[in-house]
Scaffold this motif. Structure first.
Motif, PDB file in Angstrom:
ATOM      1  N   GLU A  30       0.807  -1.223   0.000  1.00 13.61           N
ATOM      2  CA  GLU A  30       0.000   0.000   0.000  1.00 13.61           C
ATOM      3  C   GLU A  30       0.841   1.275   0.000  1.00 13.61           C
ATOM      4  OE1 GLU A  30      -2.420  -3.325   1.096  1.00 13.61           O
ATOM      5  OE2 GLU A  30      -0.547  -2.591   2.000  1.00 13.61           O
ATOM      6  N   ILE A  31       2.112   1.199   0.423  1.00 11.42           N
ATOM      7  CA  ILE A  31       2.926   2.417   0.449  1.00 11.42           C
ATOM      8  C   ILE A  31       3.784   2.551  -0.809  1.00 11.42           C
ATOM      9  CG2 ILE A  31       2.991   2.410   2.981  1.00 11.42           C
ATOM     10  CD1 ILE A  31       5.927   1.501   2.791  1.00 11.42           C
ATOM     11  N   SER A  32       3.603   1.629  -1.776  1.00 11.91           N
ATOM     12  CA  SER A  32       4.307   1.772  -3.051  1.00 11.91           C
ATOM     13  C   SER A  32       3.641   2.882  -3.867  1.00 11.91           C
ATOM     14  CB  SER A  32       4.282   0.454  -3.834  1.00 11.91           C
ATOM     15  OG  SER A  32       2.962   0.110  -4.199  1.00 11.91           O
ATOM     16  N   VAL A  33       4.270   3.283  -4.954  1.00 15.20           N
ATOM     17  CA  VAL A  33       3.734   4.392  -5.769  1.00 15.20           C
ATOM     18  C   VAL A  33       2.317   4.100  -6.233  1.00 15.20           C
ATOM     19  CG1 VAL A  33       4.038   5.732  -7.882  1.00 15.20           C
ATOM     20  CG2 VAL A  33       6.024   5.081  -6.540  1.00 15.20           C
ATOM     21  N   TYR A  34       2.097   2.893  -6.759  1.00 18.09           N
ATOM     22  CA  TYR A  34       0.778   2.544  -7.267  1.00 18.09           C
ATOM     23  C   TYR A  34      -0.161   2.064  -6.167  1.00 18.09           C
ATOM     24  CZ  TYR A  34       2.324   2.953 -12.117  1.00 18.09           C
ATOM     25  OH  TYR A  34       2.783   3.432 -13.313  1.00 18.09           O
ATOM     26  N   GLY A  35       0.395   1.544  -5.100  1.00 16.99           N
ATOM     27  CA  GLY A  35      -0.438   1.033  -4.020  1.00 16.99           C
ATOM     28  C   GLY A  35      -0.983  -0.349  -4.302  1.00 16.99           C
ATOM     29  N   TYR A  36      -0.475  -1.003  -5.347  1.00 17.18           N
ATOM     30  CA  TYR A  36      -0.910  -2.357  -5.692  1.00 17.18           C
ATOM     31  C   TYR A  36       0.211  -3.070  -6.438  1.00 17.18           C
ATOM     32  CZ  TYR A  36      -1.755  -0.345 -10.366  1.00 17.18           C
ATOM     33  OH  TYR A  36      -1.610   0.276 -11.576  1.00 17.18           O
ATOM     34  N   ARG A  37       0.077  -4.387  -6.540  1.00 20.78           N
ATOM     35  CA  ARG A  37       0.985  -5.170  -7.387  1.00 20.78           C
ATOM     36  C   ARG A  37       0.351  -5.268  -8.765  1.00 20.78           C
ATOM     37  NH1 ARG A  37       2.359 -10.803  -4.563  1.00 20.78           N
ATOM     38  NH2 ARG A  37       3.981 -10.821  -6.162  1.00 20.78           N
ATOM     39  N   PRO A  38       1.020  -4.766  -9.814  1.00 19.04           N
ATOM     40  CA  PRO A  38       0.437  -4.839 -11.157  1.00 19.04           C
ATOM     41  C   PRO A  38       0.038  -6.265 -11.512  1.00 19.04           C
ATOM     42  CG  PRO A  38       2.382  -3.454 -11.177  1.00 19.04           C
ATOM     43  CD  PRO A  38       2.334  -4.090  -9.811  1.00 19.04           C
ATOM     44  N   SER A  39      -1.095  -6.400 -12.164  1.00 21.98           N
ATOM     45  CA  SER A  39      -1.629  -7.714 -12.529  1.00 21.98           C
ATOM     46  C   SER A  39      -0.659  -8.457 -13.445  1.00 21.98           C
ATOM     47  CB  SER A  39      -2.976  -7.549 -13.231  1.00 21.98           C
ATOM     48  OG  SER A  39      -3.362  -8.763 -13.850  1.00 21.98           O
ATOM     49  N   LEU A  40      -0.229  -9.630 -13.014  1.00 23.29           N
ATOM     50  CA  LEU A  40       0.697 -10.418 -13.821  1.00 23.29           C
ATOM     51  C   LEU A  40       0.012 -10.904 -15.096  1.00 23.29           C
ATOM     52  CD1 LEU A  40       3.592 -11.523 -13.784  1.00 23.29           C
ATOM     53  CD2 LEU A  40       2.713 -13.597 -12.697  1.00 23.29           C
ATOM     54  N   ALA A  41      -1.214 -11.383 -14.980  1.00 20.08           N
ATOM     55  CA  ALA A  41      -1.938 -11.917 -16.134  1.00 20.08           C
ATOM     56  C   ALA A  41      -2.174 -10.837 -17.185  1.00 20.08           C
ATOM     57  CB  ALA A  41      -3.263 -12.524 -15.686  1.00 20.08           C
ATOM     58  N   ALA A  42      -2.656  -9.663 -16.739  1.00 19.94           N
ATOM     59  CA  ALA A  42      -2.961  -8.579 -17.686  1.00 19.94           C
ATOM     60  C   ALA A  42      -1.710  -8.106 -18.404  1.00 19.94           C
ATOM     61  CB  ALA A  42      -3.621  -7.421 -16.958  1.00 19.94           C
ATOM     62  N   ASN A  43      -0.619  -7.927 -17.663  1.00 18.73           N
ATOM     63  CA  ASN A  43       0.593  -7.376 -18.272  1.00 18.73           C
ATOM     64  C   ASN A  43       1.290  -8.380 -19.183  1.00 18.73           C
ATOM     65  OD1 ASN A  43       0.864  -4.587 -17.116  1.00 18.73           O
ATOM     66  ND2 ASN A  43       0.693  -5.743 -15.221  1.00 18.73           N
ATOM     67  N   ILE A  44       1.243  -9.659 -18.849  1.00 16.32           N
ATOM     68  CA  ILE A  44       1.798 -10.679 -19.753  1.00 16.32           C
ATOM     69  C   ILE A  44       0.962 -10.738 -21.022  1.00 16.32           C
ATOM     70  CG2 ILE A  44       2.087 -13.168 -20.077  1.00 16.32           C
ATOM     71  CD1 ILE A  44       3.007 -13.357 -17.194  1.00 16.32           C
ATOM     72  N   THR A  45      -0.368 -10.608 -20.875  1.00 12.63           N
ATOM     73  CA  THR A  45      -1.254 -10.613 -22.053  1.00 12.63           C
ATOM     74  C   THR A  45      -0.920  -9.460 -22.989  1.00 12.63           C
ATOM     75  OG1 THR A  45      -3.051 -11.650 -20.801  1.00 12.63           O
ATOM     76  CG2 THR A  45      -3.651 -10.468 -22.824  1.00 12.63           C
ATOM     77  N   PHE A  46      -0.789  -8.250 -22.429  1.00 15.62           N
ATOM     78  CA  PHE A  46      -0.463  -7.088 -23.260  1.00 15.62           C
ATOM     79  C   PHE A  46       0.905  -7.253 -23.922  1.00 15.62           C
ATOM     80  CE2 PHE A  46      -3.508  -4.627 -20.437  1.00 15.62           C
ATOM     81  CZ  PHE A  46      -4.469  -4.500 -21.431  1.00 15.62           C
ATOM     82  N   LEU A  47       1.877  -7.740 -23.150  1.00 16.43           N
ATOM     83  CA  LEU A  47       3.218  -7.934 -23.712  1.00 16.43           C
ATOM     84  C   LEU A  47       3.181  -8.890 -24.898  1.00 16.43           C
ATOM     85  CD1 LEU A  47       6.530  -8.243 -21.783  1.00 16.43           C
ATOM     86  CD2 LEU A  47       5.990  -9.962 -23.491  1.00 16.43           C
ATOM     87  N   CYS A  48       2.464  -9.997 -24.752  1.00 22.79           N
ATOM     88  CA  CYS A  48       2.365 -10.985 -25.842  1.00 22.79           C
ATOM     89  C   CYS A  48       1.636 -10.408 -27.054  1.00 22.79           C
ATOM     90  CB  CYS A  48       1.651 -12.249 -25.353  1.00 22.79           C
ATOM     91  SG  CYS A  48       2.592 -13.198 -24.144  1.00 22.79           S
ATOM     92  N   LEU A  49       0.581  -9.633 -26.808  1.00 22.53           N
ATOM     93  CA  LEU A  49      -0.166  -9.033 -27.911  1.00 22.53           C
ATOM     94  C   LEU A  49       0.702  -8.053 -28.693  1.00 22.53           C
ATOM     95  CD1 LEU A  49      -3.650  -8.403 -26.228  1.00 22.53           C
ATOM     96  CD2 LEU A  49      -3.143 -10.016 -28.078  1.00 22.53           C
ATOM     97  N   TYR A  50       1.574  -7.310 -28.003  1.00 23.96           N
ATOM     98  CA  TYR A  50       2.462  -6.383 -28.701  1.00 23.96           C
ATOM     99  C   TYR A  50       3.544  -7.124 -29.485  1.00 23.96           C
ATOM    100  CZ  TYR A  50       0.483  -2.114 -26.796  1.00 23.96           C
ATOM    101  OH  TYR A  50      -0.362  -1.064 -26.511  1.00 23.96           O
ATOM    102  N   ILE A  51       4.015  -8.235 -28.961  1.00 23.02           N
ATOM    103  CA  ILE A  51       4.982  -9.047 -29.708  1.00 23.02           C
ATOM    104  C   ILE A  51       4.352  -9.556 -31.002  1.00 23.02           C
ATOM    105  CG2 ILE A  51       6.294 -11.211 -29.707  1.00 23.02           C
ATOM    106  CD1 ILE A  51       6.803 -10.773 -26.722  1.00 23.02           C
ATOM    107  N   ILE A  52       3.094 -10.030 -30.890  1.00 27.94           N
ATOM    108  CA  ILE A  52       2.377 -10.519 -32.080  1.00 27.94           C
ATOM    109  C   ILE A  52       2.157  -9.381 -33.070  1.00 27.94           C
ATOM    110  CG2 ILE A  52       0.189 -11.476 -32.903  1.00 27.94           C
ATOM    111  CD1 ILE A  52       0.023 -12.969 -30.173  1.00 27.94           C
TER     112      ILE A  52
END
Length: 310
Positions: A30-52
């Motif tokens: 909660e004291i990090s800049v975003y206040g959360y752990r970025p979603s692993l599933a969402a970010n891997i999905t976006f990364l793969c879509l950009y590679i494609i």
């Protein structure tokens, strides 16, 4: 003496910035800049879509020899890949300053490359429809708006770097990023106004009416061109909506509510931009323009002409 840290966090800890030493073992997320752990599933999905998407645009760019368009799309994809890789790293350590800096710069500035691809493609379209109907030389579109895009990129990257390097305390950094985003929105709106004005002049011209809806070279304004302009319009709307969201988020700063809202980020940043990227696959200039072996002057490395439409 109060350190301003939550109970249980060692007093020697630096939460954010160069030299930050917080980890999930000793600091609550909660004291990090975003206040959360970025979603692993969402970010891997976006990364793969950009590679494609990069792979698709490399293939289409080589096939149709649309080098500038391909370069813009691939650079934008590489930017996004680096940005989402940074967010994946932040899933494992939300206090990772290097990962935060990479993702804030790369994710924020990525759409600048797509805007450049749009400007050049639509300027080339004017040359094929009827350059004489343009209020000024079509070359001025990309000699004006491409440099504007480069200024947007510099301001956004420098602003992101300054604001993160200062642990979010540099108002100059925030203002620079805001200026870059504002210029990007203004440039795109002005460009769209000029292009809409041109299309209105074209469809109301004697040349268009006399040819009964056919282009100057006898090619029908049919399904393929309608898809091209329709998806290009959708791309512009998606990028503008995303830029407005980032403007509001940046204006609130690192202590605002929007920067802590990951579902909103996924929807208004991730989904909107990747949707625009795949719309630009459908609105690829290679599906509308083809190389003319006689090398007619144009925007591409060789001449181009409109393909016949079904």
């Amino acid at each position: 003496m109060s350190t301003g840290l939550p109970p249980g966090v060692p007093p020697y800890v630096k939460v954010f910035g160069p030299g930050g030493n917080c980890t999930l073992d000793i600091c609550p997320v909660e004291i990090s800049v975003y206040g959360y752990r970025p979603s692993l599933a969402a970010n891997i999905t976006f990364l793969c879509l950009y590679i494609i998407s990069a792979s698709i645009h490399i293939y289409l760019g080589i096939r149709w020899r649309t080098w500038f368009f391909m370069g813009c799309m691939v650079l934008g994809a590489v930017n996004a890949i680096l940005g989402y890789a940074g967010r994946i790293a932040m899933y494992y350590n939300p206090f990772n300053f290097a990962a935060f800096m990479i993702q804030i710069i790369c994710v924020t500035s990525g759409p600048v490359y797509y805007s450049a691809a749009i400007y050049v493609t639509l300027a080339a379209a004017i040359k094929d429809l009827s350059p004489s109907l343009s209020r000024f030389n079509p070359n001025l579109f990309y000699w004006t708006f491409i440099p504007s895009d480069m200024i947007c990129l510099i301001f956004q990257a420098a602003g992101g770097g300054l604001s993160t390097a200062s642990s979010g305390t540099s108002q100059i950094g925030v203002d620079m990023a805001l200026a870059g985003l504002s210029l990007q929105v203004a440039s795109m709106v002005i460009f769209c106004g000029f292009f809409a004005d041109y299309l209105a002049r074209y469809f109301n011209s004697v040349m268009y009416r006399d040819n009964k809806g056919r282009l100057v070279n006898g090619v029908k304004f049919g399904t393929r061109l309608k898809l091209f302009y329709g998806f290009m319009t959708l791309v512009i709307a998606l990028i503008l909506a995303r830029c407005v969201y980032r403007l509001v988020e940046l204006r609130e700063g690192y202590r605002g509510s929007l920067i802590h809202n990951e579902p909103l980020f996924i929807g208004l940043e991730g989904v909107l931009v990747i949707s625009a990227v795949y719309c630009l696959t459908i609105a690829h200039p290679g599906f509308v323009f083809k190389k003319d072996q006689k090398a007619r002057p144009g925007m591409w490395s060789e001449g181009h002409e409109l393909q016949s439409n079904p």
